[in-house]
Write a protein that holds these residues in place. Sequence first.
Motif, PDB file in Angstrom:
ATOM      1  N   LYS A  84       0.834  -1.203   0.000  1.00 56.31           N
ATOM      2  CA  LYS A  84       0.000   0.000   0.000  1.00 56.31           C
ATOM      3  C   LYS A  84       0.875   1.262   0.000  1.00 56.31           C
ATOM      4  O   LYS A  84       0.652   2.182  -0.791  1.00 56.31           O
ATOM      5  N   GLU A  85       1.886   1.299   0.873  1.00 56.52           N
ATOM      6  CA  GLU A  85       2.775   2.462   0.945  1.00 56.52           C
ATOM      7  C   GLU A  85       3.613   2.595  -0.327  1.00 56.52           C
ATOM      8  O   GLU A  85       3.900   3.705  -0.775  1.00 56.52           O
ATOM      9  N   TRP A  86       3.995   1.457  -0.911  1.00 57.42           N
ATOM     10  CA  TRP A  86       4.789   1.481  -2.150  1.00 57.42           C
ATOM     11  C   TRP A  86       3.972   2.094  -3.280  1.00 57.42           C
ATOM     12  O   TRP A  86       4.475   2.932  -4.038  1.00 57.42           O
ATOM     13  N   TYR A  87       2.711   1.687  -3.408  1.00 52.60           N
ATOM     14  CA  TYR A  87       1.847   2.255  -4.436  1.00 52.60           C
ATOM     15  C   TYR A  87       1.648   3.751  -4.227  1.00 52.60           C
ATOM     16  O   TYR A  87       1.559   4.531  -5.189  1.00 52.60           O
ATOM     17  N   GLU A  88       1.548   4.177  -2.974  1.00 53.24           N
ATOM     18  CA  GLU A  88       1.392   5.605  -2.678  1.00 53.24           C
ATOM     19  C   GLU A  88       2.646   6.390  -3.058  1.00 53.24           C
ATOM     20  O   GLU A  88       2.560   7.538  -3.491  1.00 53.24           O
ATOM     21  N   LYS A  89       3.804   5.754  -2.892  1.00 50.02           N
ATOM     22  CA  LYS A  89       5.068   6.419  -3.227  1.00 50.02           C
ATOM     23  C   LYS A  89       5.272   6.487  -4.736  1.00 50.02           C
ATOM     24  O   LYS A  89       5.771   7.493  -5.262  1.00 50.02           O
ATOM     25  N   TYR A  90       4.907   5.417  -5.423  1.00 49.62           N
ATOM     26  CA  TYR A  90       5.126   5.348  -6.872  1.00 49.62           C
ATOM     27  C   TYR A  90       3.768   5.302  -7.588  1.00 49.62           C
ATOM     28  O   TYR A  90       3.286   4.228  -7.960  1.00 49.62           O
ATOM     29  N   CYS A  91       3.178   6.443  -7.755  1.00 48.26           N
ATOM     30  CA  CYS A  91       1.913   6.520  -8.492  1.00 48.26           C
ATOM     31  C   CYS A  91       2.184   6.356  -9.988  1.00 48.26           C
ATOM     32  O   CYS A  91       3.159   6.897 -10.514  1.00 48.26           O
ATOM     33  N   GLY A  92       1.324   5.622 -10.668  1.00 45.99           N
ATOM     34  CA  GLY A  92       1.513   5.387 -12.086  1.00 45.99           C
ATOM     35  C   GLY A  92       0.868   6.445 -12.957  1.00 45.99           C
ATOM     36  O   GLY A  92       0.150   7.332 -12.478  1.00 45.99           O
ATOM     37  N   ALA A  93       1.153   6.363 -14.258  1.00 43.13           N
ATOM     38  CA  ALA A  93       0.550   7.233 -15.272  1.00 43.13           C
ATOM     39  C   ALA A  93       0.778   8.714 -14.967  1.00 43.13           C
ATOM     40  O   ALA A  93      -0.128   9.548 -15.099  1.00 43.13           O
ATOM     41  N   GLN A  94       1.997   9.065 -14.570  1.00 41.67           N
ATOM     42  CA  GLN A  94       2.310  10.456 -14.224  1.00 41.67           C
ATOM     43  C   GLN A  94       2.846  11.261 -15.401  1.00 41.67           C
ATOM     44  O   GLN A  94       2.893  12.491 -15.341  1.00 41.67           O
ATOM     45  N   ASN A  95       3.257  10.587 -16.459  1.00 40.52           N
ATOM     46  CA  ASN A  95       3.775  11.289 -17.632  1.00 40.52           C
ATOM     47  C   ASN A  95       2.610  11.820 -18.465  1.00 40.52           C
ATOM     48  O   ASN A  95       1.838  11.052 -19.039  1.00 40.52           O
ATOM     49  N   LYS A  96       2.472  13.137 -18.543  1.00 42.06           N
ATOM     50  CA  LYS A  96       1.341  13.748 -19.230  1.00 42.06           C
ATOM     51  C   LYS A  96       1.609  14.015 -20.711  1.00 42.06           C
ATOM     52  O   LYS A  96       0.774  14.594 -21.406  1.00 42.06           O
ATOM     53  N   TYR A  97       2.788  13.610 -21.185  1.00 36.20           N
ATOM     54  CA  TYR A  97       3.115  13.817 -22.602  1.00 36.20           C
ATOM     55  C   TYR A  97       2.118  13.035 -23.457  1.00 36.20           C
ATOM     56  O   TYR A  97       1.818  11.866 -23.200  1.00 36.20           O
ATOM     57  N   ASP A  98       1.599  13.675 -24.484  1.00 37.59           N
ATOM     58  CA  ASP A  98       0.555  13.067 -25.306  1.00 37.59           C
ATOM     59  C   ASP A  98       1.029  11.754 -25.921  1.00 37.59           C
ATOM     60  O   ASP A  98       2.168  11.640 -26.393  1.00 37.59           O
ATOM     61  N   LYS A  99       0.132  10.780 -25.930  1.00 38.21           N
ATOM     62  CA  LYS A  99       0.400   9.500 -26.583  1.00 38.21           C
ATOM     63  C   LYS A  99      -0.034   9.589 -28.042  1.00 38.21           C
ATOM     64  O   LYS A  99      -1.188   9.878 -28.342  1.00 38.21           O
ATOM     65  N   SER A 100       0.904   9.339 -28.958  1.00 32.70           N
ATOM     66  CA  SER A 100       0.544   9.337 -30.374  1.00 32.70           C
ATOM     67  C   SER A 100      -0.282   8.100 -30.710  1.00 32.70           C
ATOM     68  O   SER A 100      -1.087   8.101 -31.639  1.00 32.70           O
ATOM     69  N   SER A 101      -0.074   7.044 -29.939  1.00 37.41           N
ATOM     70  CA  SER A 101      -0.873   5.829 -30.047  1.00 37.41           C
ATOM     71  C   SER A 101      -0.886   5.179 -28.675  1.00 37.41           C
ATOM     72  O   SER A 101      -0.051   5.487 -27.823  1.00 37.41           O
ATOM     73  N   SER A 102      -1.829   4.297 -28.445  1.00 34.78           N
ATOM     74  CA  SER A 102      -1.897   3.654 -27.137  1.00 34.78           C
ATOM     75  C   SER A 102      -2.357   2.208 -27.284  1.00 34.78           C
ATOM     76  O   SER A 102      -3.053   1.849 -28.238  1.00 34.78           O
ATOM     77  N   TYR A 103      -1.934   1.405 -26.314  1.00 34.65           N
ATOM     78  CA  TYR A 103      -2.282  -0.009 -26.270  1.00 34.65           C
ATOM     79  C   TYR A 103      -2.754  -0.320 -24.857  1.00 34.65           C
ATOM     80  O   TYR A 103      -2.136   0.101 -23.875  1.00 34.65           O
ATOM     81  N   THR A 104      -3.833  -1.068 -24.738  1.00 31.96           N
ATOM     82  CA  THR A 104      -4.388  -1.404 -23.432  1.00 31.96           C
ATOM     83  C   THR A 104      -3.800  -2.733 -22.952  1.00 31.96           C
ATOM     84  O   THR A 104      -3.874  -3.743 -23.654  1.00 31.96           O
ATOM     85  N   THR A 105      -3.220  -2.727 -21.767  1.00 33.49           N
ATOM     86  CA  THR A 105      -2.606  -3.930 -21.212  1.00 33.49           C
ATOM     87  C   THR A 105      -3.666  -4.809 -20.555  1.00 33.49           C
ATOM     88  O   THR A 105      -4.810  -4.395 -20.328  1.00 33.49           O
ATOM     89  N   ASN A 106      -3.277  -6.018 -20.224  1.00 37.41           N
ATOM     90  CA  ASN A 106      -4.183  -6.934 -19.531  1.00 37.41           C
ATOM     91  C   ASN A 106      -4.541  -6.434 -18.135  1.00 37.41           C
ATOM     92  O   ASN A 106      -5.508  -6.908 -17.540  1.00 37.41           O
ATOM     93  N   ASN A 107      -3.745  -5.487 -17.622  1.00 38.01           N
ATOM     94  CA  ASN A 107      -4.007  -4.906 -16.310  1.00 38.01           C
ATOM     95  C   ASN A 107      -4.820  -3.609 -16.404  1.00 38.01           C
ATOM     96  O   ASN A 107      -5.108  -2.974 -15.391  1.00 38.01           O
ATOM     97  N   GLY A 108      -5.174  -3.236 -17.653  1.00 37.84           N
ATOM     98  CA  GLY A 108      -6.055  -2.086 -17.836  1.00 37.84           C
ATOM     99  C   GLY A 108      -5.371  -0.755 -18.046  1.00 37.84           C
ATOM    100  O   GLY A 108      -6.045   0.273 -18.137  1.00 37.84           O
ATOM    101  N   GLU A 109      -4.012  -0.717 -18.144  1.00 34.02           N
ATOM    102  CA  GLU A 109      -3.343   0.569 -18.387  1.00 34.02           C
ATOM    103  C   GLU A 109      -3.307   0.877 -19.879  1.00 34.02           C
ATOM    104  O   GLU A 109      -3.383  -0.024 -20.704  1.00 34.02           O
ATOM    105  N   GLU A 110      -3.117   2.141 -20.158  1.00 36.54           N
ATOM    106  CA  GLU A 110      -2.862   2.576 -21.523  1.00 36.54           C
ATOM    107  C   GLU A 110      -1.372   2.869 -21.649  1.00 36.54           C
ATOM    108  O   GLU A 110      -0.849   3.760 -20.969  1.00 36.54           O
TER     109      GLU A 110
END
Length: 263
Positions: free
Chosen positions: A128-154
Amino acid sequence: MNIEVLKEELTQITEQKKFVLNELSNYSDLLDKTLVLKKSNGIYQYYYRDADDDLEYISAADKDIAKRLAQKDYYEKMLTNLHRQEMAIKRFILKYNCASVSNLYEKLSDGRKQLINPIIKSDADYIKEWYEKYCGAQNKYDKSSSYTTNNGEEVRSKSEKILADLFYQYGVIYQYEPEIILHNGIKCYPDFVLLNLRERKTYFWEHFGLTSDNTYSDKNLEKLARYEKSGIISGENLIISTEAYGINLDVNLIEHKIKLFLL
Protein backbone atom coordinates in the motif's frame (compact mmCIF):
# COMPACT_ATOMS: atom_id res chain seq x y z
CA MET A 1 18.95 -13.02 -1.14
CA ASN A 2 17.70 -14.02 -4.61
CA ILE A 3 16.64 -17.69 -4.59
CA GLU A 4 16.60 -17.80 -8.39
CA VAL A 5 20.28 -16.82 -8.45
CA LEU A 6 21.05 -19.66 -6.03
CA LYS A 7 19.10 -22.09 -8.20
CA GLU A 8 21.12 -21.00 -11.23
CA GLU A 9 24.28 -21.49 -9.18
CA LEU A 10 23.11 -25.05 -8.41
CA THR A 11 22.65 -25.69 -12.13
CA GLN A 12 26.20 -24.47 -12.81
CA ILE A 13 27.58 -26.66 -10.03
CA THR A 14 25.78 -29.68 -11.47
CA GLU A 15 27.36 -29.05 -14.87
CA GLN A 16 30.80 -28.56 -13.30
CA LYS A 17 30.45 -31.83 -11.37
CA LYS A 18 29.56 -33.67 -14.58
CA PHE A 19 32.65 -32.24 -16.26
CA VAL A 20 34.96 -33.15 -13.37
CA LEU A 21 33.57 -36.69 -13.09
CA ASN A 22 34.05 -37.18 -16.81
CA GLU A 23 37.66 -35.98 -16.56
CA LEU A 24 38.33 -38.23 -13.57
CA SER A 25 37.35 -41.24 -15.65
CA ASN A 26 40.62 -40.71 -17.53
CA TYR A 27 42.59 -41.35 -14.33
CA SER A 28 41.11 -44.69 -13.25
CA ASP A 29 44.59 -46.24 -13.12
CA LEU A 30 45.67 -43.68 -10.49
CA LEU A 31 42.65 -43.57 -8.17
CA ASP A 32 44.49 -45.48 -5.40
CA LYS A 33 47.55 -43.21 -5.58
CA THR A 34 48.19 -39.75 -4.13
CA LEU A 35 50.93 -37.31 -5.12
CA VAL A 36 53.44 -36.34 -2.41
CA LEU A 37 55.91 -33.45 -2.82
CA LYS A 38 59.18 -32.95 -0.98
CA LYS A 39 61.65 -30.13 -1.41
CA SER A 40 65.40 -30.54 -1.15
CA ASN A 41 67.89 -27.72 -1.85
CA GLY A 42 65.13 -25.76 -3.53
CA ILE A 43 64.24 -28.60 -5.89
CA TYR A 44 60.96 -30.48 -5.76
CA GLN A 45 60.98 -34.24 -5.63
CA TYR A 46 57.86 -36.18 -6.44
CA TYR A 47 56.51 -39.36 -4.87
CA TYR A 48 53.23 -41.19 -4.77
CA ARG A 49 51.59 -42.92 -1.86
CA ASP A 50 49.72 -46.09 -2.81
CA ALA A 51 46.81 -47.91 -1.21
CA ASP A 52 49.20 -49.75 1.15
CA ASP A 53 50.57 -46.38 2.33
CA ASP A 54 53.93 -47.10 0.72
CA LEU A 55 55.85 -44.11 -0.66
CA GLU A 56 57.35 -44.56 -4.12
CA TYR A 57 59.77 -42.14 -5.79
CA ILE A 58 58.85 -40.73 -9.22
CA SER A 59 61.92 -40.28 -11.37
CA ALA A 60 62.42 -37.37 -13.77
CA ALA A 61 61.82 -39.77 -16.65
CA ASP A 62 58.38 -40.54 -15.23
CA LYS A 63 57.40 -36.90 -14.57
CA ASP A 64 54.23 -37.36 -16.66
CA ILE A 65 53.00 -39.64 -13.88
CA ALA A 66 53.48 -36.77 -11.40
CA LYS A 67 51.56 -34.43 -13.71
CA ARG A 68 48.68 -36.87 -14.06
CA LEU A 69 48.58 -37.46 -10.31
CA ALA A 70 48.56 -33.71 -9.62
CA GLN A 71 45.70 -33.21 -12.09
CA LYS A 72 43.81 -36.17 -10.62
CA ASP A 73 44.22 -34.83 -7.06
CA TYR A 74 43.03 -31.41 -8.24
CA TYR A 75 39.87 -32.89 -9.79
CA GLU A 76 39.14 -34.87 -6.63
CA LYS A 77 39.47 -31.79 -4.42
CA MET A 78 37.36 -29.80 -6.87
CA LEU A 79 34.65 -32.47 -6.77
CA THR A 80 34.64 -32.42 -2.95
CA ASN A 81 34.41 -28.62 -2.91
CA LEU A 82 31.59 -28.55 -5.45
CA HIS A 83 29.68 -31.15 -3.46
CA ARG A 84 30.00 -29.06 -0.29
CA GLN A 85 28.78 -25.95 -2.09
CA GLU A 86 25.86 -27.89 -3.56
CA MET A 87 24.80 -29.20 -0.13
CA ALA A 88 25.17 -25.76 1.49
CA ILE A 89 22.98 -24.07 -1.13
CA LYS A 90 20.36 -26.83 -0.96
CA ARG A 91 20.20 -26.59 2.83
CA PHE A 92 19.90 -22.79 2.64
CA ILE A 93 17.09 -22.90 0.07
CA LEU A 94 15.27 -25.51 2.15
CA LYS A 95 15.40 -23.38 5.33
CA TYR A 96 15.23 -19.88 3.83
CA ASN A 97 11.93 -18.10 4.24
CA CYS A 98 12.18 -14.34 4.59
CA ALA A 99 8.39 -14.05 4.62
CA SER A 100 8.30 -15.78 8.00
CA VAL A 101 9.91 -12.67 9.52
CA SER A 102 8.00 -9.99 7.64
CA ASN A 103 4.66 -11.75 8.18
CA LEU A 104 5.17 -12.63 11.84
CA TYR A 105 2.86 -9.79 12.89
CA GLU A 106 0.13 -11.05 10.55
CA LYS A 107 0.11 -14.44 12.30
CA LEU A 108 -0.69 -12.89 15.68
CA SER A 109 -4.22 -12.83 17.08
CA ASP A 110 -6.23 -9.62 16.65
CA GLY A 111 -5.97 -9.03 20.37
CA ARG A 112 -2.16 -9.08 20.27
CA LYS A 113 -2.05 -6.93 17.14
CA GLN A 114 -3.89 -4.18 19.02
CA LEU A 115 -1.11 -4.13 21.62
CA ILE A 116 1.92 -4.32 19.33
CA ASN A 117 3.72 -1.79 17.15
CA PRO A 118 5.37 -4.07 14.54
CA ILE A 119 8.99 -3.49 13.57
CA ILE A 120 8.46 -4.84 10.06
CA LYS A 121 5.38 -3.88 8.05
CA SER A 122 3.11 -6.58 6.74
CA ASP A 123 3.23 -7.28 3.02
CA ALA A 124 -0.16 -5.62 2.57
CA ASP A 125 0.91 -2.44 4.36
CA TYR A 126 4.24 -2.38 2.51
CA ILE A 127 2.52 -2.72 -0.88
CA LYS A 128 0.00 0.00 0.00
CA GLU A 129 2.77 2.46 0.94
CA TRP A 130 4.79 1.48 -2.15
CA TYR A 131 1.85 2.25 -4.44
CA GLU A 132 1.39 5.60 -2.68
CA LYS A 133 5.07 6.42 -3.23
CA TYR A 134 5.13 5.35 -6.87
CA CYS A 135 1.91 6.52 -8.49
CA GLY A 136 1.51 5.39 -12.09
CA ALA A 137 0.55 7.23 -15.27
CA GLN A 138 2.31 10.46 -14.22
CA ASN A 139 3.77 11.29 -17.63
CA LYS A 140 1.34 13.75 -19.23
CA TYR A 141 3.11 13.82 -22.60
CA ASP A 142 0.55 13.07 -25.31
CA LYS A 143 0.40 9.50 -26.58
CA SER A 144 0.54 9.34 -30.37
CA SER A 145 -0.87 5.83 -30.05
CA SER A 146 -1.90 3.65 -27.14
CA TYR A 147 -2.28 -0.01 -26.27
CA THR A 148 -4.39 -1.40 -23.43
CA THR A 149 -2.61 -3.93 -21.21
CA ASN A 150 -4.18 -6.93 -19.53
CA ASN A 151 -4.01 -4.91 -16.31
CA GLY A 152 -6.05 -2.09 -17.84
CA GLU A 153 -3.34 0.57 -18.39
CA GLU A 154 -2.86 2.58 -21.52
CA VAL A 155 0.76 2.33 -22.68
CA ARG A 156 2.56 3.98 -25.57
CA SER A 157 3.88 1.03 -27.56
CA LYS A 158 3.23 -2.59 -28.41
CA SER A 159 6.50 -3.56 -26.73
CA GLU A 160 5.48 -1.81 -23.51
CA LYS A 161 2.21 -3.75 -23.62
CA ILE A 162 4.15 -7.01 -23.99
CA LEU A 163 6.30 -6.07 -20.98
CA ALA A 164 3.34 -5.01 -18.84
CA ASP A 165 1.42 -8.17 -19.73
CA LEU A 166 4.39 -10.31 -18.72
CA PHE A 167 4.69 -8.47 -15.39
CA TYR A 168 0.98 -9.05 -14.84
CA GLN A 169 1.26 -12.70 -15.86
CA TYR A 170 4.05 -13.32 -13.33
CA GLY A 171 2.28 -11.40 -10.57
CA VAL A 172 4.92 -8.67 -10.38
CA ILE A 173 3.83 -5.49 -8.60
CA TYR A 174 4.48 -2.54 -10.91
CA GLN A 175 3.42 0.91 -12.02
CA TYR A 176 3.65 2.43 -15.49
CA GLU A 177 5.44 5.76 -15.94
CA PRO A 178 5.84 6.92 -12.33
CA GLU A 179 7.37 10.32 -11.61
CA ILE A 180 10.80 10.37 -10.00
CA ILE A 181 13.11 13.29 -9.20
CA LEU A 182 16.70 12.93 -10.36
CA HIS A 183 19.81 14.26 -8.58
CA ASN A 184 19.61 17.61 -10.40
CA GLY A 185 15.93 18.15 -9.54
CA ILE A 186 14.68 17.20 -13.00
CA LYS A 187 11.50 15.13 -13.16
CA CYS A 188 11.75 11.86 -15.07
CA TYR A 189 9.27 9.15 -16.01
CA PRO A 190 10.80 5.67 -16.30
CA ASP A 191 8.76 3.20 -18.33
CA PHE A 192 8.06 1.03 -15.29
CA VAL A 193 8.79 0.84 -11.58
CA LEU A 194 8.56 -2.65 -10.08
CA LEU A 195 8.67 -4.24 -6.65
CA ASN A 196 10.38 -7.45 -5.69
CA LEU A 197 8.16 -8.07 -2.67
CA ARG A 198 10.18 -10.99 -1.34
CA GLU A 199 13.28 -8.80 -1.09
CA ARG A 200 11.29 -5.56 -0.68
CA LYS A 201 13.45 -3.98 -3.33
CA THR A 202 12.37 -1.47 -5.96
CA TYR A 203 13.56 -1.72 -9.56
CA PHE A 204 13.12 0.57 -12.56
CA TRP A 205 12.70 -0.79 -16.08
CA GLU A 206 13.50 1.15 -19.23
CA HIS A 207 12.75 -0.18 -22.69
CA PHE A 208 14.77 1.23 -25.58
CA GLY A 209 12.96 0.37 -28.78
CA LEU A 210 14.94 2.28 -31.43
CA THR A 211 18.56 1.55 -30.60
CA SER A 212 19.46 1.53 -34.32
CA ASP A 213 18.69 5.26 -34.42
CA ASN A 214 21.79 7.22 -33.41
CA THR A 215 19.89 10.26 -32.16
CA TYR A 216 17.60 8.08 -30.06
CA SER A 217 20.54 6.11 -28.67
CA ASP A 218 22.50 9.25 -27.77
CA LYS A 219 19.48 10.69 -25.96
CA ASN A 220 18.98 7.53 -23.92
CA LEU A 221 22.68 7.16 -23.11
CA GLU A 222 22.38 10.62 -21.56
CA LYS A 223 19.36 9.39 -19.62
CA LEU A 224 21.34 6.41 -18.31
CA ALA A 225 24.13 8.76 -17.22
CA ARG A 226 21.61 10.90 -15.30
CA TYR A 227 20.15 7.76 -13.76
CA GLU A 228 23.57 6.63 -12.52
CA LYS A 229 24.17 10.04 -10.93
CA SER A 230 20.86 9.52 -9.13
CA GLY A 231 21.69 6.03 -7.85
CA ILE A 232 19.68 4.15 -10.48
CA ILE A 233 22.27 1.77 -11.87
CA SER A 234 21.93 -0.89 -14.55
CA GLY A 235 22.24 -4.40 -13.12
CA GLU A 236 21.64 -3.11 -9.60
CA ASN A 237 18.21 -1.49 -9.54
CA LEU A 238 17.71 -0.67 -13.22
CA ILE A 239 16.66 -3.30 -15.77
CA ILE A 240 16.95 -2.57 -19.47
CA SER A 241 15.35 -4.17 -22.52
CA THR A 242 16.13 -3.22 -26.10
CA GLU A 243 15.05 -3.53 -29.70
CA ALA A 244 16.77 -2.54 -32.91
CA TYR A 245 16.17 -2.73 -36.62
CA GLY A 246 15.76 -6.43 -37.39
CA ILE A 247 16.07 -7.38 -33.70
CA ASN A 248 12.69 -7.79 -32.03
CA LEU A 249 11.90 -7.87 -28.32
CA ASP A 250 13.17 -11.17 -26.90
CA VAL A 251 10.34 -12.48 -24.71
CA ASN A 252 12.44 -15.35 -23.37
CA LEU A 253 15.09 -12.89 -22.22
CA ILE A 254 12.44 -10.68 -20.61
CA GLU A 255 11.07 -13.68 -18.71
CA HIS A 256 14.60 -14.55 -17.60
CA LYS A 257 15.09 -11.04 -16.21
CA ILE A 258 11.74 -11.15 -14.45
CA LYS A 259 12.67 -14.42 -12.74
CA LEU A 260 16.18 -13.23 -11.95
CA PHE A 261 15.34 -9.84 -10.43
CA LEU A 262 11.67 -9.66 -9.54
CA LEU A 263 10.43 -12.99 -8.19
